[in-house]
Design a protein around this motif. Structure first.
Motif, PDB file in Angstrom:
ATOM      1  N   VAL A 123       0.845  -1.209   0.000  1.00  0.00           N
ATOM      2  CA  VAL A 123       0.000   0.000   0.000  1.00  0.00           C
ATOM      3  C   VAL A 123       0.876   1.254   0.000  1.00  0.00           C
ATOM      4  O   VAL A 123       0.663   2.191  -0.786  1.00  0.00           O
ATOM      5  CB  VAL A 123      -0.939   0.005   1.237  1.00  0.00           C
ATOM      6  N   VAL A 124       1.864   1.266   0.886  1.00  0.00           N
ATOM      7  CA  VAL A 124       2.739   2.441   1.000  1.00  0.00           C
ATOM      8  C   VAL A 124       3.487   2.666  -0.312  1.00  0.00           C
ATOM      9  O   VAL A 124       3.633   3.805  -0.779  1.00  0.00           O
ATOM     10  CB  VAL A 124       3.721   2.268   2.184  1.00  0.00           C
ATOM     11  N   LEU A 159      -5.408   2.422 -10.257  1.00  0.00           N
ATOM     12  CA  LEU A 159      -6.333   1.347  -9.912  1.00  0.00           C
ATOM     13  C   LEU A 159      -6.777   0.584 -11.152  1.00  0.00           C
ATOM     14  O   LEU A 159      -6.851   1.136 -12.217  1.00  0.00           O
ATOM     15  CB  LEU A 159      -7.547   1.925  -9.177  1.00  0.00           C
ATOM     16  N   LEU A 189      -3.302   8.190  -7.825  1.00  0.00           N
ATOM     17  CA  LEU A 189      -3.671   6.934  -7.165  1.00  0.00           C
ATOM     18  C   LEU A 189      -4.861   6.293  -7.878  1.00  0.00           C
ATOM     19  O   LEU A 189      -4.908   5.080  -8.057  1.00  0.00           O
ATOM     20  CB  LEU A 189      -4.015   7.176  -5.690  1.00  0.00           C
ATOM     21  N   GLN A 190      -5.808   7.131  -8.289  1.00  0.00           N
ATOM     22  CA  GLN A 190      -6.980   6.586  -8.990  1.00  0.00           C
ATOM     23  C   GLN A 190      -6.576   5.969 -10.329  1.00  0.00           C
ATOM     24  O   GLN A 190      -7.089   4.936 -10.724  1.00  0.00           O
ATOM     25  CB  GLN A 190      -8.011   7.691  -9.222  1.00  0.00           C
ATOM     26  N   LEU A 205      -2.167  13.970  -6.259  1.00  0.00           N
ATOM     27  CA  LEU A 205      -1.825  12.656  -5.692  1.00  0.00           C
ATOM     28  C   LEU A 205      -3.017  11.709  -5.806  1.00  0.00           C
ATOM     29  O   LEU A 205      -2.874  10.551  -6.225  1.00  0.00           O
ATOM     30  CB  LEU A 205      -1.420  12.809  -4.212  1.00  0.00           C
ATOM     31  N   LEU A 206      -4.216  12.223  -5.473  1.00  0.00           N
ATOM     32  CA  LEU A 206      -5.414  11.378  -5.522  1.00  0.00           C
ATOM     33  C   LEU A 206      -5.690  10.920  -6.948  1.00  0.00           C
ATOM     34  O   LEU A 206      -6.049   9.769  -7.175  1.00  0.00           O
ATOM     35  CB  LEU A 206      -6.621  12.130  -4.951  1.00  0.00           C
ATOM     36  N   THR A 258       2.543   1.936  -3.280  1.00  0.00           N
ATOM     37  CA  THR A 258       1.653   2.496  -4.306  1.00  0.00           C
ATOM     38  C   THR A 258       1.637   4.019  -4.191  1.00  0.00           C
ATOM     39  O   THR A 258       1.634   4.735  -5.202  1.00  0.00           O
ATOM     40  CB  THR A 258       0.217   1.952  -4.116  1.00  0.00           C
ATOM     41  N   ILE A 259       1.643   4.507  -2.954  1.00  0.00           N
ATOM     42  CA  ILE A 259       1.619   5.968  -2.748  1.00  0.00           C
ATOM     43  C   ILE A 259       2.997   6.563  -3.070  1.00  0.00           C
ATOM     44  O   ILE A 259       3.110   7.571  -3.760  1.00  0.00           O
ATOM     45  CB  ILE A 259       1.215   6.287  -1.297  1.00  0.00           C
ATOM     46  N   LEU A 262       5.903  17.376  -0.543  1.00  0.00           N
ATOM     47  CA  LEU A 262       4.942  17.044   0.503  1.00  0.00           C
ATOM     48  C   LEU A 262       4.103  15.836   0.091  1.00  0.00           C
ATOM     49  O   LEU A 262       3.761  15.683  -1.084  1.00  0.00           O
ATOM     50  CB  LEU A 262       4.013  18.222   0.770  1.00  0.00           C
ATOM     51  N   PHE A 263       3.779  15.001   1.053  1.00  0.00           N
ATOM     52  CA  PHE A 263       2.830  13.911   0.816  1.00  0.00           C
ATOM     53  C   PHE A 263       1.531  14.283   1.509  1.00  0.00           C
ATOM     54  O   PHE A 263       1.381  14.095   2.714  1.00  0.00           O
ATOM     55  CB  PHE A 263       3.384  12.587   1.369  1.00  0.00           C
ATOM     56  N   ASP A 264       0.628  14.871   0.738  1.00  0.00           N
ATOM     57  CA  ASP A 264      -0.637  15.348   1.295  1.00  0.00           C
ATOM     58  C   ASP A 264      -1.775  14.477   0.754  1.00  0.00           C
ATOM     59  O   ASP A 264      -2.029  14.464  -0.460  1.00  0.00           O
ATOM     60  CB  ASP A 264      -0.846  16.813   0.873  1.00  0.00           C
ATOM     61  N   PRO A 265      -2.458  13.728   1.627  1.00  0.00           N
ATOM     62  CA  PRO A 265      -3.523  12.851   1.149  1.00  0.00           C
ATOM     63  C   PRO A 265      -4.721  13.608   0.573  1.00  0.00           C
ATOM     64  O   PRO A 265      -5.609  13.000  -0.019  1.00  0.00           O
ATOM     65  CB  PRO A 265      -3.925  12.068   2.394  1.00  0.00           C
ATOM     66  N   LEU A 266      -4.751  14.934   0.765  1.00  0.00           N
ATOM     67  CA  LEU A 266      -5.841  15.733   0.199  1.00  0.00           C
ATOM     68  C   LEU A 266      -5.431  16.369  -1.132  1.00  0.00           C
ATOM     69  O   LEU A 266      -6.239  17.052  -1.759  1.00  0.00           O
ATOM     70  CB  LEU A 266      -6.276  16.829   1.186  1.00  0.00           C
TER      71      LEU A 266
END
Lengths: 108, 353
Positions: free
Chosen positions: A43-44, A108, A104-105, A100-101, A46-47, A92-96
């Protein structure tokens, strides 16, 4: 204490807590601990791959971060993962973060 | 001698909100007979410990100023000192510590110290956070003071004090204001508090988590930094690993804006729910609950935040859950675990000799 290297203590991050009464943990036995560590690494990574970085297990005791240019860093707690990744990559690793989102999409 | 971790309750609240008065009353309860008290005061000369002279053998006053600034060294030293004195028999045995903070303290550094200190975390665990709120001045304080807002956001229980001096309508409005800031906290009247309920004695996380709100709330603060609480509900069983990575990442980058997170989660591969509970960047060890509090099997996660867009957080949560291991694989992993357990059991029974 690790009987080989004599290091005291171990990572007790809340998401990978030491198995004890009343606390939810996947570290209940050797197999589940290794399975959980492998899944977490996947998981990590992938990010981290969005910044061309990788994390790997380091002797079952710590973690190693590597960049595409060969810079590396060993750290011993999941609490340090994102600060170390940011320091090593200079980003920066910002999940918002929408970028980045979106990356990640697309994976998939 | 017990080897169980000693519970630490934090008693916080803005200046003059009645923390010491409440503490004095609580210490009369038999349930709190084995309780040590640490008091932190803002100012040159500490006074509050004199108000607690009846129990002065177990009262430690931390003299130097605001708990926010001095907590890491001083609270740790005071707790280690208490622990050592208890082990030597220099003080009577205690199984609970109540820390009364200064009125200007943010509770987070204290909780973080307990969780992060390499020795303290083995001997102490964080219990309920109790915040006192003055019913007469509470409206003004919450409208203007960030530190008071953070104290309310971090609370498990809010105790309204001086309600006999305030109008009924003012008390009702204040309750609504507290619910808008922290809908996960229970609100009690100081006149009717029970020590065991207040400090969570004998109750697990289950009772507190059964009533997690599902609606969003909004509280305007004077400096424009509004506090917002919102919920994420999902029917999908969550991948624990992905959730852990996501929340750790979120709190690392935005922990100063996430005043509180609390939830009950339906985890893939687990037949019982898991309770998570965090304040700013700190998350308590997740509690594996004995069962669901009600019929609802959805995962419920409540955030209390300042300056973050709930839609961004919801969207991020969903994208990250997309990284989950397929459910079939989780089921295989679980059944493999059962098979391995059966194999070990068979070996123990001598079937493979």
């Amino acid at each position: 204490m690790c009987s080989l290297c004599g290091i005291l203590g171990c990572d007790d991050h809340w998401s990978s807590a030491l198995a004890r009464d009343g606390v939810y943990s996947r570290n209940t036995d050797r197999l589940s601990r290794r399975r959980e560590a492998a899944h977490r690494e996947s998981v990590v990574n992938t990010i981290l791959a969005t910044r061309r970085m990788r994390m790997s297990d380091w002797h079952g005791r710590a973690y190693m971060l590597k960049t595409a240019t060969g810079k590396s860093k060993v750290f011993d707690s999941l609490s340090h993962l994102w600060p170390e990744a940011e320091a090593l990559s200079g980003t920066l690793f910002d999940p918002l973060d929408p970028l980045l989102l979106s990356r990640l999409q697309n994976k998939l | 001698m017990s080897t169980a971790a000693t519970t630490i309750n934090l008693l916080t609240g803005f200046l003059g909100s009645g923390k010491t008065t409440l503490l004095q009353r609580l210490l009369d309860y038999p349930d709190l007979s084995g309780t040590a008290v640490l008091i932190n005061e803002f100012g040159e000369v500490g006074l509050d410990h004199h108000l607690l002279d009846r129990i002065d053998a177990n009262v430690v006053l931390m003299k130097s100023g605001c708990l926010c600034c001095t907590v890491r060294g001083e609270v740790a030293d005071a707790l280690l000192n208490l622990h050592a004195m208890r082990a030597r028999g220099a003080v009577p045995w205690f199984d609970r510590v109540v820390i009364e903070t200064t009125g200007l303290a943010d509770p987070y550094p204290v909780l973080s110290t307990i969780r992060a200190h390499p020795v303290l975390r083995s001997h102490f665990s964080a219990g309920n956070v109790v915040t006192t709120l003055d019913a007469v001045n509470g409206h003004g304080v919450l409208a203007t003071r960030q530190d008071a807002l953070r104290q309310i956001a971090a609370a498990d229980t809010v105790v309204l004090t001086k309600t006999d001096l305030a109008d009924t309508s003012a008390v009702r409005n204040l309750r609504a204001m507290v619910a808008a800031i922290n809908p996960t906290a229970s609100v009690l009247d100081a006149a009717a508090v029970d020590a065991s309920v207040l400090l969570g004695i004998g109750s697990g996380a289950q009772s507190a988590l059964g009533q997690l709100p599902t609606q969003d709330h909004f509280h305007h603060a004077a400096d424009g930094q509004s506090v917002q609480s919102f919920s994420i509900l999902t029917e999908q069983a969550l991948d624990w690993t992905v959730f852990g990575v996501w929340l750790t990442m979120l709190l690392h980058r935005h922990g100063d804006k996430v005043l509180r997170v609390k939830g009950i989660l339906n985890i893939a591969g687990s037949d019982r729910p898991v309770a998570v509970h965090g304040v700013q960047r700190m998350v308590h060890p997740p509690v594996h609950m004995s069962g669901w509090p009600d019929e609802d099997r959805r995962s419920r996660l409540v955030f209390i935040m300042q300056g973050l867009d709930p839609d961004l957080v919801r969207n991020s949560f969903e994208v990250f859950q997309g990284l989950s291991r397929p459910q079939a694989q989780v089921a295989v992993a679980s059944s493999t675990r059962i098979e391995v357990a059966k194999l070990h059991q068979s070996q123990d029974n001598g079937l493979f000799e």
